[in-house]
Design a protein around this motif. Sequence first.
Motif, PDB file in Angstrom:
ATOM      1  N   GLY A  23       0.769  -1.235   0.000  1.00  0.00           N
ATOM      2  CA  GLY A  23       0.000   0.000   0.000  1.00  0.00           C
ATOM      3  C   GLY A  23       0.796   1.279   0.000  1.00  0.00           C
ATOM      4  O   GLY A  23       0.286   2.317   0.409  1.00  0.00           O
ATOM      5  N   ASN A  42      -9.296   5.292   6.214  1.00  0.00           N
ATOM      6  CA  ASN A  42     -10.622   5.450   5.636  1.00  0.00           C
ATOM      7  C   ASN A  42     -10.675   4.899   4.207  1.00  0.00           C
ATOM      8  O   ASN A  42     -11.643   4.237   3.829  1.00  0.00           O
ATOM      9  CB  ASN A  42     -11.006   6.932   5.644  1.00  0.00           C
ATOM     10  CG  ASN A  42     -12.466   7.144   5.384  1.00  0.00           C
ATOM     11  OD1 ASN A  42     -13.266   6.234   5.537  1.00  0.00           O
ATOM     12  ND2 ASN A  42     -12.810   8.345   4.983  1.00  0.00           N
ATOM     13  N   ILE A  43      -9.639   5.143   3.426  1.00  0.00           N
ATOM     14  CA  ILE A  43      -9.583   4.608   2.064  1.00  0.00           C
ATOM     15  C   ILE A  43      -9.449   3.088   2.105  1.00  0.00           C
ATOM     16  O   ILE A  43     -10.058   2.372   1.323  1.00  0.00           O
ATOM     17  CB  ILE A  43      -8.427   5.258   1.284  1.00  0.00           C
ATOM     18  CG1 ILE A  43      -8.758   6.720   1.021  1.00  0.00           C
ATOM     19  CG2 ILE A  43      -8.163   4.531  -0.022  1.00  0.00           C
ATOM     20  CD1 ILE A  43      -7.700   7.484   0.297  1.00  0.00           C
ATOM     21  N   ARG A  44      -8.670   2.582   3.041  1.00  0.00           N
ATOM     22  CA  ARG A  44      -8.492   1.135   3.178  1.00  0.00           C
ATOM     23  C   ARG A  44      -9.801   0.456   3.587  1.00  0.00           C
ATOM     24  O   ARG A  44     -10.159  -0.603   3.064  1.00  0.00           O
ATOM     25  CB  ARG A  44      -7.398   0.860   4.212  1.00  0.00           C
ATOM     26  CG  ARG A  44      -6.808  -0.511   4.149  1.00  0.00           C
ATOM     27  CD  ARG A  44      -5.705  -0.660   5.171  1.00  0.00           C
ATOM     28  NE  ARG A  44      -4.552   0.182   4.894  1.00  0.00           N
ATOM     29  CZ  ARG A  44      -3.484  -0.194   4.191  1.00  0.00           C
ATOM     30  NH1 ARG A  44      -3.449  -1.395   3.680  1.00  0.00           N
ATOM     31  NH2 ARG A  44      -2.476   0.623   4.010  1.00  0.00           N
ATOM     32  N   GLN A  45     -10.553   1.049   4.518  1.00  0.00           N
ATOM     33  CA  GLN A  45     -11.816   0.474   4.972  1.00  0.00           C
ATOM     34  C   GLN A  45     -12.855   0.431   3.864  1.00  0.00           C
ATOM     35  O   GLN A  45     -13.634  -0.516   3.772  1.00  0.00           O
ATOM     36  CB  GLN A  45     -12.386   1.282   6.135  1.00  0.00           C
ATOM     37  CG  GLN A  45     -11.720   1.013   7.449  1.00  0.00           C
ATOM     38  CD  GLN A  45     -12.319   1.855   8.559  1.00  0.00           C
ATOM     39  OE1 GLN A  45     -13.058   2.805   8.307  1.00  0.00           O
ATOM     40  NE2 GLN A  45     -11.996   1.506   9.786  1.00  0.00           N
ATOM     41  N   ASN A  46     -12.884   1.464   3.021  1.00  0.00           N
ATOM     42  CA  ASN A  46     -13.869   1.528   1.946  1.00  0.00           C
ATOM     43  C   ASN A  46     -13.410   0.827   0.676  1.00  0.00           C
ATOM     44  O   ASN A  46     -14.094   0.907  -0.348  1.00  0.00           O
ATOM     45  CB  ASN A  46     -14.207   2.994   1.639  1.00  0.00           C
ATOM     46  CG  ASN A  46     -14.950   3.629   2.784  1.00  0.00           C
ATOM     47  OD1 ASN A  46     -15.788   2.995   3.416  1.00  0.00           O
ATOM     48  ND2 ASN A  46     -14.627   4.875   3.080  1.00  0.00           N
ATOM     49  N   SER A  47     -12.269   0.150   0.713  1.00  0.00           N
ATOM     50  CA  SER A  47     -11.727  -0.632  -0.410  1.00  0.00           C
ATOM     51  C   SER A  47     -11.613   0.190  -1.692  1.00  0.00           C
ATOM     52  O   SER A  47     -11.963  -0.262  -2.771  1.00  0.00           O
ATOM     53  CB  SER A  47     -12.575  -1.869  -0.666  1.00  0.00           C
ATOM     54  OG  SER A  47     -12.610  -2.684   0.481  1.00  0.00           O
ATOM     55  N   ILE A  48     -11.121   1.421  -1.566  1.00  0.00           N
ATOM     56  CA  ILE A  48     -10.918   2.274  -2.730  1.00  0.00           C
ATOM     57  C   ILE A  48      -9.571   1.912  -3.350  1.00  0.00           C
ATOM     58  O   ILE A  48      -8.550   1.904  -2.673  1.00  0.00           O
ATOM     59  CB  ILE A  48     -10.955   3.764  -2.332  1.00  0.00           C
ATOM     60  CG1 ILE A  48     -12.326   4.101  -1.776  1.00  0.00           C
ATOM     61  CG2 ILE A  48     -10.606   4.649  -3.514  1.00  0.00           C
ATOM     62  CD1 ILE A  48     -12.426   5.471  -1.178  1.00  0.00           C
ATOM     63  N   ARG A  49      -9.593   1.577  -4.624  1.00  0.00           N
ATOM     64  CA  ARG A  49      -8.373   1.182  -5.324  1.00  0.00           C
ATOM     65  C   ARG A  49      -7.606   2.410  -5.786  1.00  0.00           C
ATOM     66  O   ARG A  49      -8.178   3.322  -6.365  1.00  0.00           O
ATOM     67  CB  ARG A  49      -8.709   0.325  -6.534  1.00  0.00           C
ATOM     68  CG  ARG A  49      -9.446  -0.942  -6.203  1.00  0.00           C
ATOM     69  CD  ARG A  49      -8.479  -2.022  -5.885  1.00  0.00           C
ATOM     70  NE  ARG A  49      -9.215  -3.258  -5.671  1.00  0.00           N
ATOM     71  CZ  ARG A  49      -8.864  -4.143  -4.784  1.00  0.00           C
ATOM     72  NH1 ARG A  49      -7.802  -3.936  -4.031  1.00  0.00           N
ATOM     73  NH2 ARG A  49      -9.548  -5.242  -4.632  1.00  0.00           N
TER      74      ARG A  49
END
Length: 77
Positions: A23, A42-49
């Motif tokens: 990452g 927050n980006i990791r939790q929402n699985s944003i690529r």
Amino acid sequence: MKMEKRQNMIELEGLVIEAHPAGFFRVLLDNKKTVLAYISGNIRQNSIRILVGDRVKIELHVCDLTKGRIIHRFRKS
């Protein structure tokens, strides 16, 4: 719940130019500097690529301007 802005943080925009394992990304900022950035929780939790070529907003601490945290990925238009 409203998120508070952290003290001593600078927000800049840039372009992801390289992807590293676990990452981490190399980001070329608008002022032509490169920094090593990691994905925020927050980006990791929402699985944003995040992919090479994406435009992102990163947060830098004033003490170390070579490392940052990716806090937002802009939509491609």
